[in-house]
Design a protein around this motif. Structure first.
Motif, PDB file in Angstrom:
ATOM      1  N   PHE A 208       0.840  -1.228  -0.049  1.00 51.40           N
ATOM      2  CA  PHE A 208       0.008  -0.301   0.118  1.00 51.40           C
ATOM      3  C   PHE A 208       1.011   1.476  -0.024  1.00 51.40           C
ATOM      4  CE2 PHE A 208      -2.133   3.507   2.250  1.00 51.40           C
ATOM      5  CZ  PHE A 208      -2.998   3.786   1.660  1.00 51.40           C
TER       6      PHE A 208
ATOM      7  N   ARG B   5       0.527   4.022  -2.511  1.00 47.93           N
ATOM      8  CA  ARG B   5      -0.086   5.519  -2.267  1.00 47.93           C
ATOM      9  C   ARG B   5       0.961   6.291  -2.682  1.00 47.93           C
ATOM     10  NH1 ARG B   5       0.381   5.711   3.893  1.00 47.93           N
ATOM     11  NH2 ARG B   5       2.389   5.925   3.290  1.00 47.93           N
TER      12      ARG B   5
ATOM     13  N   LEU C  54      -8.727   3.708  -7.254  1.00 46.02           N
ATOM     14  CA  LEU C  54      -7.436   3.805  -6.701  1.00 46.02           C
ATOM     15  C   LEU C  54      -7.712   5.170  -5.817  1.00 46.02           C
ATOM     16  CD1 LEU C  54      -4.259   3.507  -6.848  1.00 46.02           C
ATOM     17  CD2 LEU C  54      -3.986   4.817  -8.720  1.00 46.02           C
TER      18      LEU C  54
ATOM     19  N   HIS D 214     -10.026   6.194  -4.184  1.00 49.61           N
ATOM     20  CA  HIS D 214     -10.908   5.645  -3.045  1.00 49.61           C
ATOM     21  C   HIS D 214      -9.988   4.795  -2.204  1.00 49.61           C
ATOM     22  CE1 HIS D 214     -14.395   4.627  -0.907  1.00 49.61           C
ATOM     23  NE2 HIS D 214     -14.308   3.171  -0.890  1.00 49.61           N
ATOM     24  N   CYS D 215      -9.297   4.003  -2.522  1.00 46.56           N
ATOM     25  CA  CYS D 215      -8.168   3.015  -1.827  1.00 46.56           C
ATOM     26  C   CYS D 215      -7.173   3.938  -1.082  1.00 46.56           C
ATOM     27  CB  CYS D 215      -7.502   2.048  -2.834  1.00 46.56           C
ATOM     28  SG  CYS D 215      -6.243   0.968  -1.841  1.00 46.56           S
TER      29      CYS D 215
ATOM     30  N   HIS E 265     -10.317   3.463   2.132  1.00 45.17           N
ATOM     31  CA  HIS E 265     -10.114   2.237   2.789  1.00 45.17           C
ATOM     32  C   HIS E 265      -8.746   1.625   2.714  1.00 45.17           C
ATOM     33  CE1 HIS E 265      -9.620   0.054  -0.998  1.00 45.17           C
ATOM     34  NE2 HIS E 265     -10.608   0.617  -1.361  1.00 45.17           N
ATOM     35  N   ARG E 266      -7.673   2.092   2.160  1.00 44.64           N
ATOM     36  CA  ARG E 266      -6.255   1.692   2.431  1.00 44.64           C
ATOM     37  C   ARG E 266      -6.129   0.070   2.191  1.00 44.64           C
ATOM     38  NH1 ARG E 266      -3.498   6.075   5.461  1.00 44.64           N
ATOM     39  NH2 ARG E 266      -5.013   7.706   5.258  1.00 44.64           N
ATOM     40  N   ASP E 267      -6.831  -0.489   1.451  1.00 47.09           N
ATOM     41  CA  ASP E 267      -6.951  -1.968   1.334  1.00 47.09           C
ATOM     42  C   ASP E 267      -6.626  -2.466  -0.190  1.00 47.09           C
ATOM     43  OD1 ASP E 267      -7.387  -4.758   1.390  1.00 47.09           O
ATOM     44  OD2 ASP E 267      -9.083  -4.689   2.348  1.00 47.09           O
ATOM     45  N   VAL E 268      -5.204  -2.816  -0.118  1.00 50.58           N
ATOM     46  CA  VAL E 268      -4.909  -3.296  -1.787  1.00 50.58           C
ATOM     47  C   VAL E 268      -5.665  -4.302  -2.318  1.00 50.58           C
ATOM     48  CG1 VAL E 268      -2.671  -4.126  -3.165  1.00 50.58           C
ATOM     49  CG2 VAL E 268      -2.621  -2.276  -1.371  1.00 50.58           C
TER      50      VAL E 268
ATOM     51  N   ALA F 176      -8.898  -4.997  -1.520  1.00 53.45           N
ATOM     52  CA  ALA F 176     -10.181  -4.489  -1.975  1.00 53.45           C
ATOM     53  C   ALA F 176      -9.972  -3.571  -3.128  1.00 53.45           C
ATOM     54  CB  ALA F 176     -10.525  -3.624  -0.808  1.00 53.45           C
ATOM     55  N   LEU F 177      -8.895  -3.045  -3.455  1.00 52.77           N
ATOM     56  CA  LEU F 177      -8.419  -2.439  -4.766  1.00 52.77           C
ATOM     57  C   LEU F 177      -8.342  -3.343  -6.006  1.00 52.77           C
ATOM     58  CD1 LEU F 177      -8.088   0.218  -6.422  1.00 52.77           C
ATOM     59  CD2 LEU F 177      -5.561  -0.133  -5.634  1.00 52.77           C
TER      60      LEU F 177
END
Length: 120
Positions: A6, A10, A56, A58-59, A63-66, A68-69
């Protein structure tokens, strides 16, 4: 499954979207070309890249969840790609392409891919 960090994702997104950056869509379009999306014809890599840039964003900011992305990208590829024998394969079938796309996005050097492997 997905070895993409992440932090690297980021950082790349932040570099692309800060003042003076080109935005994430151009590099995402090149990543789509890398996985063979140009063969799909519609939507074009440039059109789909705009939607993927929203996922991307939104991640990175929410949510910061790779994983989920990756699932969101896989779902977008499935939902916008060609129908195979009239049906849709499961989202999981698109995970390798989604992961390759995200890895390519992070490593993008601004050049068009030379010989892209097909993940689709």
């Amino acid at each position: 499954m997905n070895s993409l960090s992440f932090t690297r994702l980021r950082q790349r997104y932040t570099d692309d979207t800060t003042l003076g950056g080109a935005g994430a869509a151009p590099a995402l379009a090149r990543a789509l070309e890398f996985i063979g999306w140009r063969a799909v014809r519609e939507p074009t890599p440039e059109e789909l890249a705009g939607h993927l840039a929203l996922l991307l964003d939104h991640c990175v900011h929410e949510h910061r969840d790779v994983m989920a992305l990756t699932e969101g990208v896989a779902m977008a590829l499935r939902d916008t790609g060609p129908l195979l024998d009239g049906g849709l394969p499961p989202v999981a079938a698109y995970y390798p392409a989604a992961e390759a796309l995200l890895r390519r996005y992070v490593a993008d050097d601004g050049l068009a891919p030379q010989a892209a492997p097909s993940y689709l």
